[in-house]
Scaffold this motif. Structure first.
Motif, PDB file in Angstrom:
ATOM      1  N   LEU A  84       0.995  -1.207  -0.085  1.00 19.75           N
ATOM      2  CA  LEU A  84      -0.036   0.019   0.064  1.00 19.75           C
ATOM      3  C   LEU A  84       1.080   1.219   0.011  1.00 19.75           C
ATOM      4  O   LEU A  84       1.888   1.311   0.829  1.00 19.75           O
ATOM      5  N   THR A  85       0.654   2.111  -1.092  1.00 17.07           N
ATOM      6  CA  THR A  85       1.489   3.429  -0.788  1.00 17.07           C
ATOM      7  C   THR A  85       0.691   4.633  -1.549  1.00 17.07           C
ATOM      8  O   THR A  85      -0.102   4.111  -2.632  1.00 17.07           O
ATOM      9  N   GLY A  86       1.022   5.581  -1.302  1.00 17.34           N
ATOM     10  CA  GLY A  86       0.428   6.873  -2.084  1.00 17.34           C
ATOM     11  C   GLY A  86       1.375   7.443  -2.874  1.00 17.34           C
ATOM     12  O   GLY A  86       1.353   8.381  -3.682  1.00 17.34           O
ATOM     13  N   PHE A  87       2.806   6.627  -3.066  1.00 17.62           N
ATOM     14  CA  PHE A  87       4.172   7.288  -3.541  1.00 17.62           C
ATOM     15  C   PHE A  87       4.382   6.288  -4.796  1.00 17.62           C
ATOM     16  O   PHE A  87       4.936   5.379  -4.553  1.00 17.62           O
ATOM     17  N   SER A  88       4.101   6.841  -6.076  1.00 14.72           N
ATOM     18  CA  SER A  88       4.405   5.979  -7.212  1.00 14.72           C
ATOM     19  C   SER A  88       5.840   5.812  -7.370  1.00 14.72           C
ATOM     20  O   SER A  88       6.147   4.575  -8.092  1.00 14.72           O
ATOM     21  N   HIS A  89       6.796   6.604  -6.881  1.00 14.87           N
ATOM     22  CA  HIS A  89       8.156   6.323  -7.065  1.00 14.87           C
ATOM     23  C   HIS A  89       8.667   5.059  -6.508  1.00 14.87           C
ATOM     24  O   HIS A  89       9.768   4.538  -6.539  1.00 14.87           O
ATOM     25  N   TYR A  90       7.890   4.242  -5.503  1.00 10.77           N
ATOM     26  CA  TYR A  90       8.178   3.287  -4.830  1.00 10.77           C
ATOM     27  C   TYR A  90       8.091   1.860  -5.893  1.00 10.77           C
ATOM     28  O   TYR A  90       8.753   1.037  -5.228  1.00 10.77           O
ATOM     29  N   VAL A  91       7.483   2.317  -6.825  1.00 14.60           N
ATOM     30  CA  VAL A  91       6.796   0.745  -7.460  1.00 14.60           C
ATOM     31  C   VAL A  91       8.199   0.021  -7.791  1.00 14.60           C
ATOM     32  O   VAL A  91       7.857  -1.181  -7.576  1.00 14.60           O
ATOM     33  N   MET A  92       8.851   0.421  -8.637  1.00 15.23           N
ATOM     34  CA  MET A  92      10.307  -0.531  -9.050  1.00 15.23           C
ATOM     35  C   MET A  92      10.916  -0.962  -7.670  1.00 15.23           C
ATOM     36  O   MET A  92      11.215  -2.155  -7.868  1.00 15.23           O
ATOM     37  N   ASP A  93      11.006  -0.376  -6.653  1.00 13.86           N
ATOM     38  CA  ASP A  93      11.636  -0.785  -5.491  1.00 13.86           C
ATOM     39  C   ASP A  93      10.861  -1.918  -4.773  1.00 13.86           C
ATOM     40  O   ASP A  93      11.306  -3.094  -4.465  1.00 13.86           O
ATOM     41  N   VAL A  94       9.508  -1.971  -5.191  1.00 11.73           N
ATOM     42  CA  VAL A  94       8.572  -2.813  -4.500  1.00 11.73           C
ATOM     43  C   VAL A  94       8.811  -4.193  -5.368  1.00 11.73           C
ATOM     44  O   VAL A  94       9.006  -5.263  -4.792  1.00 11.73           O
ATOM     45  N   PHE A  95       9.090  -3.962  -6.882  1.00 17.33           N
ATOM     46  CA  PHE A  95       9.166  -5.257  -7.408  1.00 17.33           C
ATOM     47  C   PHE A  95      10.481  -5.796  -7.412  1.00 17.33           C
ATOM     48  O   PHE A  95      10.710  -7.031  -7.619  1.00 17.33           O
ATOM     49  N   ASP A  96      11.674  -5.314  -6.639  1.00 16.79           N
ATOM     50  CA  ASP A  96      12.724  -6.126  -6.208  1.00 16.79           C
ATOM     51  C   ASP A  96      12.766  -7.023  -5.382  1.00 16.79           C
ATOM     52  O   ASP A  96      13.517  -7.967  -5.321  1.00 16.79           O
ATOM     53  N   VAL A  97      11.698  -7.018  -4.425  1.00 16.58           N
ATOM     54  CA  VAL A  97      11.547  -8.027  -3.588  1.00 16.58           C
ATOM     55  C   VAL A  97      10.590  -9.048  -4.080  1.00 16.58           C
ATOM     56  O   VAL A  97      10.067  -9.966  -3.341  1.00 16.58           O
ATOM     57  N   ILE A  98      10.311  -8.962  -5.639  1.00 12.17           N
ATOM     58  CA  ILE A  98       9.525 -10.029  -6.016  1.00 12.17           C
ATOM     59  C   ILE A  98       7.913  -9.973  -5.403  1.00 12.17           C
ATOM     60  O   ILE A  98       7.519 -10.823  -4.558  1.00 12.17           O
ATOM     61  N   THR A  99       7.197  -9.014  -5.462  1.00 10.70           N
ATOM     62  CA  THR A  99       5.972  -8.738  -4.866  1.00 10.70           C
ATOM     63  C   THR A  99       4.744  -9.414  -5.785  1.00 10.70           C
ATOM     64  O   THR A  99       5.185  -9.873  -6.908  1.00 10.70           O
ATOM     65  N   PHE A 100       3.593  -9.198  -5.122  1.00 11.64           N
ATOM     66  CA  PHE A 100       2.469 -10.015  -5.917  1.00 11.64           C
ATOM     67  C   PHE A 100       1.744  -8.661  -6.604  1.00 11.64           C
ATOM     68  O   PHE A 100       1.122  -8.982  -7.659  1.00 11.64           O
ATOM     69  N   ASP A 101       1.591  -7.442  -5.969  1.00 12.34           N
ATOM     70  CA  ASP A 101       0.820  -6.678  -6.289  1.00 12.34           C
ATOM     71  C   ASP A 101       0.864  -5.377  -5.627  1.00 12.34           C
ATOM     72  O   ASP A 101       1.624  -5.343  -4.681  1.00 12.34           O
ATOM     73  N   TYR A 102       0.208  -4.072  -6.078  1.00 10.65           N
ATOM     74  CA  TYR A 102       0.646  -3.004  -5.526  1.00 10.65           C
ATOM     75  C   TYR A 102      -0.756  -2.252  -5.484  1.00 10.65           C
ATOM     76  O   TYR A 102      -1.446  -2.318  -6.564  1.00 10.65           O
ATOM     77  N   ILE A 103      -1.108  -1.597  -4.358  1.00 15.20           N
ATOM     78  CA  ILE A 103      -2.497  -1.019  -4.161  1.00 15.20           C
ATOM     79  C   ILE A 103      -2.082   0.653  -3.793  1.00 15.20           C
ATOM     80  O   ILE A 103      -1.473   0.813  -2.898  1.00 15.20           O
ATOM     81  N   ALA A 104      -2.395   1.525  -4.662  1.00 13.50           N
ATOM     82  CA  ALA A 104      -2.362   2.856  -4.295  1.00 13.50           C
ATOM     83  C   ALA A 104      -3.587   3.487  -3.592  1.00 13.50           C
ATOM     84  O   ALA A 104      -4.593   3.083  -3.722  1.00 13.50           O
ATOM     85  N   LYS A 105      -3.073   4.291  -2.476  1.00 18.59           N
ATOM     86  CA  LYS A 105      -3.993   4.598  -1.682  1.00 18.59           C
ATOM     87  C   LYS A 105      -4.859   6.023  -2.476  1.00 18.59           C
ATOM     88  O   LYS A 105      -4.250   6.576  -3.317  1.00 18.59           O
TER      89      LYS A 105
END
Length: 235
Positions: A84-105
């Motif tokens: 969960l994040t309101g900051f789109s610049h985190y998206v690529m960092d999120v995928f570095d840990v092999i995430t499943f999905d991303y929900i914007a607040k």
């Protein structure tokens, strides 16, 4: 039952998320709430809880969601992470840990419903049983627990997370029980579970248990394509 761990230090965001859960049409979902990374990690250590999905806020004090995900990944290679994040610049960092999905607040029921449906589909994709026999004994193992299957002549070795088994099955008989989106030939002797691939390193595959398997040149391109498609279904 889909078991979910929520970790967010914002009580208002947790309340919105709980409201979204209340609006869902799923009765087969249960969740636990933690207000810090330390609290969740202590619970995992103390009770050895096993969750299918972890929903984290990225911005948390002491240990943020990305650091928490890396800690959990060390103990659970199959964990599904939703950030969960309101900051789109985190998206690529999120995928570095092999995430499943991303929900914007801000969070709402429609966004949550979409993520959970995808998680349920993914879990149903990987959680099926492989049934075989050896010397008149019958066995059943979860396909998700199979690391790889090694064919040696008439015999096949089934290597799982916890045990090794033998069976006298042909390659054709083996493939009848495997999902071709999850398993892949990397050598005439090896059928690999893509869910346990940590890295493709030159002519070898590194598994999440530390083992390395040789990739035959004829199967290398197909492996890369299948692994990419597998990861895209996860994210």
């Amino acid at each position: 039952m889909l078991k979910i761990a929520i970790c967010d230090d914002s009580r208002s965001d947790v309340e919105r998320l709980e409201q979204a859960f209340d609006e869902l049409h799923h009765s087969d979902v249960e969740y636990d709430v933690y207000f810090s990374a330390a609290e969740l990690l202590q619970s995992l250590e103390r009770h050895e809880d096993k969750y299918h999905v972890y929903i984290f806020d990225i911005e948390m004090p002491q240990m943020n969601g990305l650091e928490l995900a890396k800690k959990i990944r060390e103990r659970d290679a199959k964990a599904l992470f939703v950030f969960l994040t309101g900051f789109s610049h985190y998206v690529m960092d999120v995928f570095d840990v092999i995430t499943f999905d991303y929900i914007a607040k801000p969070i709402n029921a429609d966004k949550l419903e979409s993520v959970l449906q995808k998680a349920i589909s993914y879990l149903n994709l990987t959680r099926r049983d492989f049934v075989f026999q050896y010397r008149k004994n019958h066995f059943r193992v979860n396909c998700d627990d199979i690391l790889y299957i090694e064919k040696k002549g008439r015999q096949a070795g089934i290597h799982t997370i916890s045990d090794d088994y033998k069976t006298n099955m042909t390659t054709e008989e083996i493939w009848k029980q495997l999902d071709e989106r999850v398993f892949c030939h990397i050598h005439v002797s090896y059928i690999l579970n893509l869910g346990h691939v940590q890295a493709i390193d030159g002519d070898e595959v590194l598994l999440d248990n530390g083992e390395r398997l040789l990739i035959a040149r004829a199967h290398k391109q197909a492996l890369k394509e299948k692994h990419l498609a597998f990861m895209k279904r996860k994210v």
